[in-house]
Motif scaffolding. Structure first.
Motif, mmCIF file in Angstrom:
data_model
loop_
_atom_site.group_PDB
_atom_site.id
_atom_site.type_symbol
_atom_site.label_atom_id
_atom_site.label_comp_id
_atom_site.label_asym_id
_atom_site.label_seq_id
_atom_site.Cartn_x
_atom_site.Cartn_y
_atom_site.Cartn_z
ATOM 1 N N GLY A 9 1.907 61.985 -32.661
ATOM 2 C CA GLY A 9 1.892 61.344 -31.554
ATOM 3 C C GLY A 9 0.535 61.706 -30.618
ATOM 4 N N GLY A 10 0.287 60.915 -29.660
ATOM 5 C CA GLY A 10 -0.927 61.230 -28.648
ATOM 6 C C GLY A 10 -1.220 59.901 -27.994
ATOM 7 N N LEU A 11 -2.413 60.009 -27.295
ATOM 8 C CA LEU A 11 -3.063 59.187 -26.573
ATOM 9 C C LEU A 11 -4.007 58.292 -27.361
ATOM 10 C CD1 LEU A 11 -3.607 57.704 -23.738
ATOM 11 C CD2 LEU A 11 -5.242 59.352 -23.293
ATOM 12 N N VAL A 12 -4.155 56.939 -27.370
ATOM 13 C CA VAL A 12 -4.943 56.139 -28.028
ATOM 14 C C VAL A 12 -5.371 54.872 -27.056
ATOM 15 C CG1 VAL A 12 -3.251 54.808 -29.229
ATOM 16 C CG2 VAL A 12 -5.429 55.178 -30.365
ATOM 17 N N GLN A 13 -6.505 54.488 -27.355
ATOM 18 C CA GLN A 13 -6.809 53.180 -26.633
ATOM 19 C C GLN A 13 -6.540 52.229 -27.406
ATOM 20 O OE1 GLN A 13 -11.384 53.449 -26.317
ATOM 21 N NE2 GLN A 13 -11.075 54.209 -24.377
ATOM 22 N N ALA A 14 -6.279 50.958 -26.554
ATOM 23 C CA ALA A 14 -5.820 49.690 -27.271
ATOM 24 C C ALA A 14 -6.690 49.116 -28.315
ATOM 25 C CB ALA A 14 -5.633 48.706 -26.151
ATOM 26 N N GLY A 15 -6.246 48.980 -29.283
ATOM 27 C CA GLY A 15 -7.329 48.545 -30.572
ATOM 28 C C GLY A 15 -7.019 49.550 -31.295
ATOM 29 N N GLY A 16 -6.571 50.947 -31.033
ATOM 30 C CA GLY A 16 -6.900 51.980 -32.023
ATOM 31 C C GLY A 16 -5.684 52.079 -33.031
ATOM 32 N N SER A 17 -5.768 53.293 -33.500
ATOM 33 C CA SER A 17 -4.839 53.612 -34.647
ATOM 34 C C SER A 17 -4.331 55.027 -34.582
ATOM 35 C CB SER A 17 -5.479 53.556 -36.084
ATOM 36 O OG SER A 17 -5.730 52.366 -36.180
ATOM 37 N N LEU A 18 -2.987 55.184 -34.773
ATOM 38 C CA LEU A 18 -2.419 56.694 -35.070
ATOM 39 C C LEU A 18 -1.368 56.613 -36.155
ATOM 40 C CD1 LEU A 18 -0.982 57.526 -31.494
ATOM 41 C CD2 LEU A 18 -2.893 58.717 -32.785
ATOM 42 N N SER A 85 -4.100 48.804 -34.587
ATOM 43 C CA SER A 85 -4.319 47.491 -33.665
ATOM 44 C C SER A 85 -3.288 47.426 -32.361
ATOM 45 C CB SER A 85 -4.088 45.958 -34.336
ATOM 46 O OG SER A 85 -4.969 45.888 -35.259
ATOM 47 N N MET A 86 -3.239 48.964 -32.090
ATOM 48 C CA MET A 86 -2.276 49.119 -30.902
ATOM 49 C C MET A 86 -2.442 48.541 -29.614
ATOM 50 S SD MET A 86 -1.385 53.019 -32.107
ATOM 51 C CE MET A 86 0.062 53.205 -31.157
ATOM 52 N N LYS A 87 -1.266 48.070 -29.174
ATOM 53 C CA LYS A 87 -1.413 47.530 -27.573
ATOM 54 C C LYS A 87 -0.673 48.691 -26.696
ATOM 55 C CE LYS A 87 -0.525 43.135 -30.367
ATOM 56 N NZ LYS A 87 0.332 42.027 -30.523
ATOM 57 N N THR A 119 8.147 61.787 -30.582
ATOM 58 C CA THR A 119 6.884 62.473 -30.299
ATOM 59 C C THR A 119 6.281 61.189 -29.494
ATOM 60 O OG1 THR A 119 4.647 62.672 -31.201
ATOM 61 C CG2 THR A 119 6.047 61.129 -32.574
ATOM 62 N N GLN A 120 5.431 61.363 -28.378
ATOM 63 C CA GLN A 120 5.224 60.468 -27.343
ATOM 64 C C GLN A 120 3.695 59.978 -27.868
ATOM 65 O OE1 GLN A 120 6.129 59.769 -24.131
ATOM 66 N NE2 GLN A 120 4.771 57.894 -24.385
ATOM 67 N N VAL A 121 3.946 58.424 -27.782
ATOM 68 C CA VAL A 121 2.684 57.596 -28.201
ATOM 69 C C VAL A 121 2.287 56.938 -26.759
ATOM 70 C CG1 VAL A 121 1.853 55.643 -29.227
ATOM 71 C CG2 VAL A 121 3.355 57.627 -30.614
ATOM 72 N N THR A 122 0.941 57.066 -26.203
ATOM 73 C CA THR A 122 0.647 56.448 -25.410
ATOM 74 C C THR A 122 -0.721 55.597 -25.451
ATOM 75 O OG1 THR A 122 1.481 58.211 -23.777
ATOM 76 C CG2 THR A 122 -0.059 56.548 -22.769
ATOM 77 N N VAL A 123 -0.662 54.208 -25.227
ATOM 78 C CA VAL A 123 -1.812 53.338 -25.582
ATOM 79 C C VAL A 123 -2.316 53.024 -24.320
ATOM 80 C CG1 VAL A 123 -2.625 51.208 -26.732
ATOM 81 C CG2 VAL A 123 -0.615 52.537 -27.800
ATOM 82 N N SER A 124 -3.552 53.098 -24.072
ATOM 83 C CA SER A 124 -4.071 52.926 -22.666
ATOM 84 C C SER A 124 -4.839 51.380 -22.820
ATOM 85 C CB SER A 124 -5.096 53.751 -22.271
ATOM 86 O OG SER A 124 -6.297 54.227 -23.413
ATOM 87 N N SER A 125 -4.986 50.924 -21.822
ATOM 88 C CA SER A 125 -5.517 49.280 -21.705
ATOM 89 C C SER A 125 -7.262 49.581 -21.408
ATOM 90 C CB SER A 125 -4.964 48.507 -20.925
ATOM 91 O OG SER A 125 -4.983 48.999 -19.789
#
Length: 125
Positions: A9-18, A85-87, A119-125
């Motif tokens: 898990g982690g921090l990812v920008q919108a449109g990214g992948s994990l 393609s995360m949102k 596990t924390q997943v955070t998607v930033s816009s």
């Protein structure tokens, strides 16, 4: 009994992948069908994807179909969730779960007997 530990898990920008991983220990991994769930703040835990013991049967919730891929490597006792393609609405704590009673369990929390810690997943816009 099986013990499950999620990672990735982690921090990812919108449109990214994990890619999330869930490592299992204990009883034979192929004894379990596996699932991924997620829980956002203030919401109930919801089904994301599930995979049968040998990996031949797979199902997804509609909101991730075409973006997420569940897979398992039985030689490594690990199940994965590839998220593309995360949102922002994918933000949640993600849990893996195991069921020893069905070839492919359903999408309900009650269908699974064993759970990881999340596990924390955070998607930033």
């Amino acid at each position: 009994q099986v013990q499950l530990v999620e990672s990735g898990g982690g921090l990812v920008q919108a449109g990214g992948s994990l890619r999330l991983s869930c490592a299992a220990s204990g009883r034979t991994f192929t004894s379990y069908a596996m699932g991924w769930f997620r829980q956002a703040p203030g919401k109930e835990r919801e089904f994301v994807a599930r995979i049968s013991r040998r990996g031949g049967l797979i199902a997804y919730v509609d909101s991730v179909e075409g973006r997420f891929t569940i897979s398992r490597d039985n030689a490594k006792n690990t199940v994965y969730l590839e998220m593309n393609s995360m949102k922002p609405e994918d933000t949640a704590v993600y849990y893996c779960a195991a069921d020893s009673t069905r070839t492919l369990p359903g999408p309900s929390v009650e269908d699974y007997q064993y759970w990881g810690q999340g596990t924390q997943v955070t998607v930033s816009s």
